[in-house]
Design a protein around this motif. Structure first.
Motif, PDB file in Angstrom:
ATOM      1  N   THR A  37      -8.510 -16.559  13.032  1.00 40.17           N
ATOM      2  CA  THR A  37      -7.376 -17.164  12.353  1.00 40.17           C
ATOM      3  C   THR A  37      -7.091 -18.562  12.881  1.00 40.17           C
ATOM      4  OG1 THR A  37      -6.091 -15.991  13.972  1.00 40.17           O
ATOM      5  CG2 THR A  37      -6.192 -15.015  11.804  1.00 40.17           C
ATOM      6  N   TYR A  72      -8.552  -9.736  -0.910  1.00 41.36           N
ATOM      7  CA  TYR A  72      -8.801  -9.148  -2.226  1.00 41.36           C
ATOM      8  C   TYR A  72     -10.050  -9.711  -2.880  1.00 41.36           C
ATOM      9  CZ  TYR A  72      -5.085  -5.995  -1.933  1.00 41.36           C
ATOM     10  OH  TYR A  72      -4.341  -4.937  -1.522  1.00 41.36           O
ATOM     11  N   VAL A  86     -12.445  -7.297  -1.560  1.00 42.09           N
ATOM     12  CA  VAL A  86     -12.419  -5.885  -1.917  1.00 42.09           C
ATOM     13  C   VAL A  86     -12.589  -5.643  -3.427  1.00 42.09           C
ATOM     14  CG1 VAL A  86      -9.998  -5.277  -2.298  1.00 42.09           C
ATOM     15  CG2 VAL A  86     -11.445  -3.783  -0.937  1.00 42.09           C
ATOM     16  N   HIS A 135       3.313 -11.231   5.141  1.00 45.19           N
ATOM     17  CA  HIS A 135       3.280 -10.001   5.941  1.00 45.19           C
ATOM     18  C   HIS A 135       2.369 -10.133   7.156  1.00 45.19           C
ATOM     19  CE1 HIS A 135      -0.074  -8.267   3.110  1.00 45.19           C
ATOM     20  NE2 HIS A 135      -0.620  -8.936   4.092  1.00 45.19           N
ATOM     21  N   PHE A 193     -10.921   4.930   3.081  1.00 41.13           N
ATOM     22  CA  PHE A 193     -10.129   3.787   2.646  1.00 41.13           C
ATOM     23  C   PHE A 193      -8.661   4.165   2.556  1.00 41.13           C
ATOM     24  CE2 PHE A 193      -8.300   0.950  -0.574  1.00 41.13           C
ATOM     25  CZ  PHE A 193      -8.709  -0.283  -0.094  1.00 41.13           C
ATOM     26  N   GLY A 207       3.184  -2.945   6.426  1.00 41.02           N
ATOM     27  CA  GLY A 207       3.909  -3.754   5.479  1.00 41.02           C
ATOM     28  C   GLY A 207       5.417  -3.635   5.590  1.00 41.02           C
ATOM     29  N   HIS A 238      -6.333  -0.784  11.355  1.00 48.94           N
ATOM     30  CA  HIS A 238      -6.030  -0.870   9.915  1.00 48.94           C
ATOM     31  C   HIS A 238      -7.070  -1.687   9.175  1.00 48.94           C
ATOM     32  CE1 HIS A 238      -4.509  -2.385   6.126  1.00 48.94           C
ATOM     33  NE2 HIS A 238      -4.439  -3.605   6.637  1.00 48.94           N
ATOM     34  N   PHE A 239      -7.290  -2.916   9.630  1.00 49.80           N
ATOM     35  CA  PHE A 239      -8.126  -3.734   8.747  1.00 49.80           C
ATOM     36  C   PHE A 239      -9.586  -3.325   8.807  1.00 49.80           C
ATOM     37  CE2 PHE A 239      -7.654  -7.017  12.207  1.00 49.80           C
ATOM     38  CZ  PHE A 239      -8.981  -7.245  12.498  1.00 49.80           C
TER      39      PHE A 239
HETATM   40  C1  HEM Z   1      -2.769  -1.029   0.597  1.00 52.90           C
HETATM   41  C2  HEM Z   1      -2.976  -2.271   0.748  1.00 52.90           C
HETATM   42  C3  HEM Z   1      -2.756  -3.059   2.031  1.00 52.90           C
HETATM   43  C4  HEM Z   1      -1.608  -3.283   2.714  1.00 52.90           C
HETATM   44  C5  HEM Z   1      -0.242  -2.774   2.344  1.00 52.90           C
HETATM   45  C6  HEM Z   1      -1.939  -4.116   3.847  1.00 52.90           C
HETATM   46  C7  HEM Z   1      -1.036  -4.585   4.782  1.00 52.90           C
HETATM   47  C8  HEM Z   1      -1.346  -5.379   5.881  1.00 52.90           C
HETATM   48  C9  HEM Z   1      -0.400  -5.956   6.788  1.00 52.90           C
HETATM   49  C10 HEM Z   1       1.103  -5.797   6.688  1.00 52.90           C
HETATM   50  C11 HEM Z   1      -1.083  -6.660   7.741  1.00 52.90           C
HETATM   51  C12 HEM Z   1      -0.504  -7.464   8.908  1.00 52.90           C
HETATM   52  C13 HEM Z   1      -0.109  -6.615  10.037  1.00 52.90           C
HETATM   53  C14 HEM Z   1       0.214  -7.356  11.299  1.00 52.90           C
HETATM   54  O1  HEM Z   1      -0.332  -8.458  11.560  1.00 52.90           O
HETATM   55  O2  HEM Z   1       1.026  -6.806  12.078  1.00 52.90           O
HETATM   56  C15 HEM Z   1      -2.470  -6.538   7.425  1.00 52.90           C
HETATM   57  C16 HEM Z   1      -3.483  -7.112   8.142  1.00 52.90           C
HETATM   58  C17 HEM Z   1      -4.791  -7.205   7.685  1.00 52.90           C
HETATM   59  N1  HEM Z   1      -5.308  -6.609   6.549  1.00 52.90           N
HETATM   60 FE1  HEM Z   1      -4.302  -5.381   5.287  1.00 52.90          FE
HETATM   61  N2  HEM Z   1      -3.269  -4.375   3.849  1.00 52.90           N
HETATM   62  C18 HEM Z   1      -3.802  -3.744   2.746  1.00 52.90           C
HETATM   63  C19 HEM Z   1      -5.113  -3.774   2.356  1.00 52.90           C
HETATM   64  C20 HEM Z   1      -6.081  -4.541   2.946  1.00 52.90           C
HETATM   65  C21 HEM Z   1      -7.399  -4.733   2.424  1.00 52.90           C
HETATM   66  C22 HEM Z   1      -7.915  -4.122   1.133  1.00 52.90           C
HETATM   67  C23 HEM Z   1      -8.047  -5.547   3.291  1.00 52.90           C
HETATM   68  C24 HEM Z   1      -9.455  -6.080   3.239  1.00 52.90           C
HETATM   69  C25 HEM Z   1     -10.399  -5.735   2.473  1.00 52.90           C
HETATM   70  C26 HEM Z   1      -7.145  -5.863   4.361  1.00 52.90           C
HETATM   71  C27 HEM Z   1      -7.467  -6.668   5.432  1.00 52.90           C
HETATM   72  C28 HEM Z   1      -6.609  -7.029   6.429  1.00 52.90           C
HETATM   73  C29 HEM Z   1      -6.951  -7.892   7.537  1.00 52.90           C
HETATM   74  C30 HEM Z   1      -8.292  -8.575   7.755  1.00 52.90           C
HETATM   75  C31 HEM Z   1      -5.822  -7.992   8.341  1.00 52.90           C
HETATM   76  C32 HEM Z   1      -5.644  -8.643   9.700  1.00 52.90           C
HETATM   77  C33 HEM Z   1      -5.941 -10.021   9.867  1.00 52.90           C
HETATM   78  C34 HEM Z   1      -5.692 -10.532  11.275  1.00 52.90           C
HETATM   79  O3  HEM Z   1      -4.544 -10.624  11.709  1.00 52.90           O
HETATM   80  O4  HEM Z   1      -6.683 -10.886  11.935  1.00 52.90           O
HETATM   81  N3  HEM Z   1      -5.968  -5.226   4.138  1.00 52.90           N
HETATM   82  N4  HEM Z   1      -2.603  -5.744   6.290  1.00 52.90           N
END
Ligand code: HEM
Ligand SMILES: [Cu+2]
Lengths: 96, 648
Positions: free
Chosen positions: B167, B284, B287, B329, B387, B398, B415-416
């Motif tokens: 990042t 997105y 994905v 978020h 998934f 979130g 999570h990710f």
């Molecule tokens: C149901 C759908 C999703 C929700 C509600 C969601 C929610 C979140 C939230 C709130 C964070 C930040 C959390 C934090 O930093 O404390 C996060 C981080 C992340 N999400 Fe998701 N996400 C979803 C789907 C996805 C999908 C489909 C991908 C990728 C294909 C993804 C990839 C990532 C990545 C890469 C990060 C972290 C990035 C980083 O800080 O290095 N997410 N997600």
């Protein structure tokens, strides 16, 4: 073919419009406006200018894929506005 | 001497010197091999200058697999370092560099080209086109991506790798805290690759809107093509933000501007903000094509049409819009108030709804289907539960109030990975296995393929589930070691075992390729999976012109109808076919871009000016070039068609 068809009416209108808009934007430099007023003038003229360019010179809306072109532009505008106002919300208004 | 010192690695170790030697030897071996086997001409004519979407697709896929191994090596090193408390394998600086390059390589240089590769290969075939709308631009896109990736990958042996995270948040990534050229590599290499991606976006939107076979309305397009259309629309709107952001970051680092500094009117958190304005749509972008692959694979192997075609399309359109409304978020804890956080919490949870719609559509497709478990189908089925774990924890993250607890812990990392590995990697492996026979004319071995799928799925769980627990227990992400008293040791040891399992899984895939190249039968039909979409209507491997006659479409599953209901897709006689000419320009221009990037990273202004002129000259030459392509004569088509049909 008569003269009316030969005369590039839209282009001339566009040209005149661009000149007027540029002049209006230039006044910001010459008049002693406040920062806010100046920025407002610049932003408003810039957006109208962009629209004039797109419609009159870049021929948006003259072909059959009009729909696709305008959808694209509106989508772009929406995303740009969301980004700007969202950023303001995070970085300024909603920041404590 | 001083001049050369700046290319030295600031923080060397025996491993880095060993890598230098290894890289040197590999390059020599490749050059010598090409010369010895007299393959230079072949390489130049058939690959470096090609504008054929199929070959470009295959080159993307090869690059993606290479980068998967590069990123995988990083991952194993990180897990090994964390496997036991107070480990000395890597020091803090190396650990920082490794997690940074791991993230960048996996997202920008592995997942992106994997998607681009499948899109390139499949989309023109699925819509019955001869190539993409701008074939030469397509080659330029690929070579820009490739040169960006190469520039990024030499960083660890020339000048040092970036170490501020994928990042690259300022002010950490600013010159004050990151003195080495590492973060310059981040800015410039991603910039070059990003330009390529943006061009692909424009290219594919045009291709899909303009070049569909007669009769194929938008609502008769295969689902993968729909997902490609939406993905590219997101690319076109999201990538300009990245371009501008990286340009601002470059200026801060090299020209002492103050966009992201803490004083002189700079706004340090603006980087984080703009990064995620691009970054969330980016997830997105990754994905959605994966969802497209699953839609194709699931309907093929459930032996029925996709349930809820219209709602699939609608949910993707909604996702594309919502994906631009949730970015904050990623920094709920940055200091916004409750109002801003609540707004972004709600939009974030809203995005789970269209995603859920898609999951239910797949389940309902499976419901009444006659399921055949092949390797691609196995990945798709394993994807659904895994998934879901990622998605549910995403919704947990979130909720802004709760996120104060999870943010920047291993919970987030879990999570990710639980969304990206099943969501993207499984899909790409499924797609690769599924379209492999179309690409190369033979199938990958099913038995080895399935054991690889199981190994990878189980190892994913073993590697990432423990992180949810250690994260809730307080283990922060990006920490290079921890003391024994924290009790994180056991979780990290389990994770390490999972990571090793993943390595075995990927090794099995490599072995599968080797095994299938040697032993797989070559006399397969053009439609070995009994599939439903247009790409299976032409020969495997696909001839240069894709379809000898342009197919006539009149339903969503015209090819299926032609097999089952005797619908005639190809009407009329052969006519001569117009095709684009090959060109060395994209490759040459991208090589100049590489030199340009390198000069920029090391702030060497004179080479930078010269290469900038070089790039402009290439563009000018192209503007004045007259290239009308060439025709493939009817005799040639007949000859190719008979030959390919005979091979079956
Ligand atoms: C149901 C759908 C999703 C929700 C509600 C969601 C929610 C979140 C939230 C709130 C964070 C930040 C959390 C934090 O930093 O404390 C996060 C981080 C992340 N999400 Fe998701 N996400 C979803 C789907 C996805 C999908 C489909 C991908 C990728 C294909 C993804 C990839 C990532 C990545 C890469 C990060 C972290 C990035 C980083 O800080 O290095 N997410 N997600
Ligand atoms: Cu996000």
């Amino acid at each position: 073919m008569n003269l009316k068809e030969l005369f590039p009416r839209n282009q001339v209108i566009g040209f005149v419009f661009s000149l007027i808009l540029t002049a209006a934007a230039l006044t910001v430099y010459f008049l002693d406006l406040s920062f806010q007023a100046g920025m407002t003038v610049l932003l408003v003229t810039a957006f109208i200018q962009a629209a004039v360019q797109l419609v009159l010179f870049m021929h948006a809306g003259e072909t059959e894929d009009k729909g696709a072109i305008y959808t694209n532009i509106y989508y772009g505008v929406i995303i740009a506005l969301v980004t700007i106002f969202g950023t303001l919300l995070c970085m300024t208004w909603g920041y404590i | 001497m001083e001049f050369f010192e700046r290319f030295a690695v600031p923080h060397p170790s025996p491993a880095i010197y060993a890598s230098m030697v290894a890289i040197g030897l590999t390059v020599i071996a490749i050059l010598a091999g090409l010369t010895y086997f007299k393959k230079w001409g072949y390489l130049w004519r058939e690959w470096l200058t090609t504008v054929d979407h199929k070959r470009i697709g295959i080159m993307y896929l090869i690059s993606a697999l290479l980068m998967l191994f590069r990123g995988g090596a990083d991952a194993i090193m990180m897990r090994a370092q964390l496997a036991v408390p107070e480990n000395q394998l890597l020091d803090a600086q190396h650990y920082n560099e490794i997690f940074t390059t791991h993230g960048v390589v996996m997202i920008i240089f592995m997942a992106m080209p994997f998607i681009m590769g499948l899109m390139n290969f499949v989309v023109p075939l699925q819509i019955g086109a001869r190539d993409v709308a701008f074939p030469r631009l397509n080659a330029l896109s690929f070579w820009l991506f490739f040169m960006g990736a190469m520039l990024f990958n030499i960083s660890f042996v020339v000048g040092g790798s970036p170490d501020a995270g994928w990042t690259s948040y300022f002010p950490l990534a600013g010159t004050e805290f990151s003195e080495s050229v590492g973060s310059n590599y981040f800015m410039i290499a991603i910039q070059i690759a990003g330009l390529g991606t943006l061009m692909t976006g424009i290219n594919f939107i045009t291709t899909i809107l303009k070049m569909r076979a007669p009769g194929m309305t938008l609502m008769k397009m295969p689902m993968f093509t729909w997902s490609a259309l939406i993905t590219n629309a997101i690319i076109v709107f999201a990538f300009p933000v990245l371009t501008v952001l990286l340009a601002m970051g470059t200026m801060d680092r090299l020209f002492a501007t103050n966009f992201f500094t803490t004083d002189n009117g700079g706004m340090d958190m603006l980087w984080a903000n703009l990064f995620w304005v691009w970054g969330h749509p980016e997830v997105y972008i990754l994905v959605l094509p994966a969802f497209g692959v699953y839609s194709e694979v699931i309907s093929t192997f459930a032996r029925r049409n996709l349930y809820g075609y219209k709602s699939m399309v609608a949910s993707m359109v909604i996702i594309s819009l919502l994906s631009f409304l949730v970015w904050a978020h990623h920094f709920f804890t940055m200091g916004q108030g409750a109002l801003a956080n609540s707004i972004f919490s709600i939009t974030t949870m809203a995005i789970a709804v269209p995603t859920g719609v898609k999951i239910f559509n797949w389940l309902l497709t499976l419901w009444k289907g006659k399921i055949v478990i092949t390797t691609p189908m196995l990945y798709s089925i394993l994807f659904i539960p895994l998934f879901t774990i990622g998605g549910v924890t995403g919704v947990m993250l979130g909720m802004s109030a709760a996120d104060y607890q999870y943010h920047n812990t291993m919970f987030l990392v879990a999570h990710f990975h639980m969304v990206i590995i099943p969501g993207v990697v499984f899909a790409m492996l499924a797609g690769l296995t599924y379209w492999w026979p179309k690409m190369f004319g033979f199938m990958l071995n099913e038995k080895i393929g399935k054991s690889a799928a199981w190994t990878i799925a189980i190892s994913t769980l073993v590697a990432f589930m423990p992180m949810f627990f250690s994260g809730l227990d307080g283990q922060a992400r990006r920490m290079y070691t921890y003391s024994e008293s924290t009790g994180f040791g056991i979780w990290n040891m389990i994770s390490f075992i999972g990571a090793a399992g993943l390595a075995i899984g990927f090794a099995l895939i490599v072995y599968n390729v080797y095994y299938s190249v040697r032993y797989s039968p070559r006399n397969i039909s053009a439609d070995p999976w009994d599939a439903r979409t247009l790409e299976w209507a032409t020969h495997s491997p696909v001839p240069e012109y894709n379809f000898a006659n342009v197919p006539q479409i009149d339903s969503i599953e015209t090819f299926w109808d032609s097999k089952k209901k005797g619908h005639i897709m190809f009407k009329g006689d052969y006519e001569k076919i117009h095709m684009p000419n090959n060109s060395g320009m994209p490759f040459i221009m991208s090589c100049i871009f590489f030199a340009w990037g390198f000069s920029f990273v090391f702030a060497m202004w004179i080479p930078l000016i010269i290469t900038t002129i070089g790039i402009l000259v290439c563009m000018a030459l192209r503007s004045f070039e007259k290239d009308h392509g060439h025709y493939i004569s009817v005799e040639e088509i007949e000859e190719t068609e008979t030959k390919l049909r005979g091979a079956k």
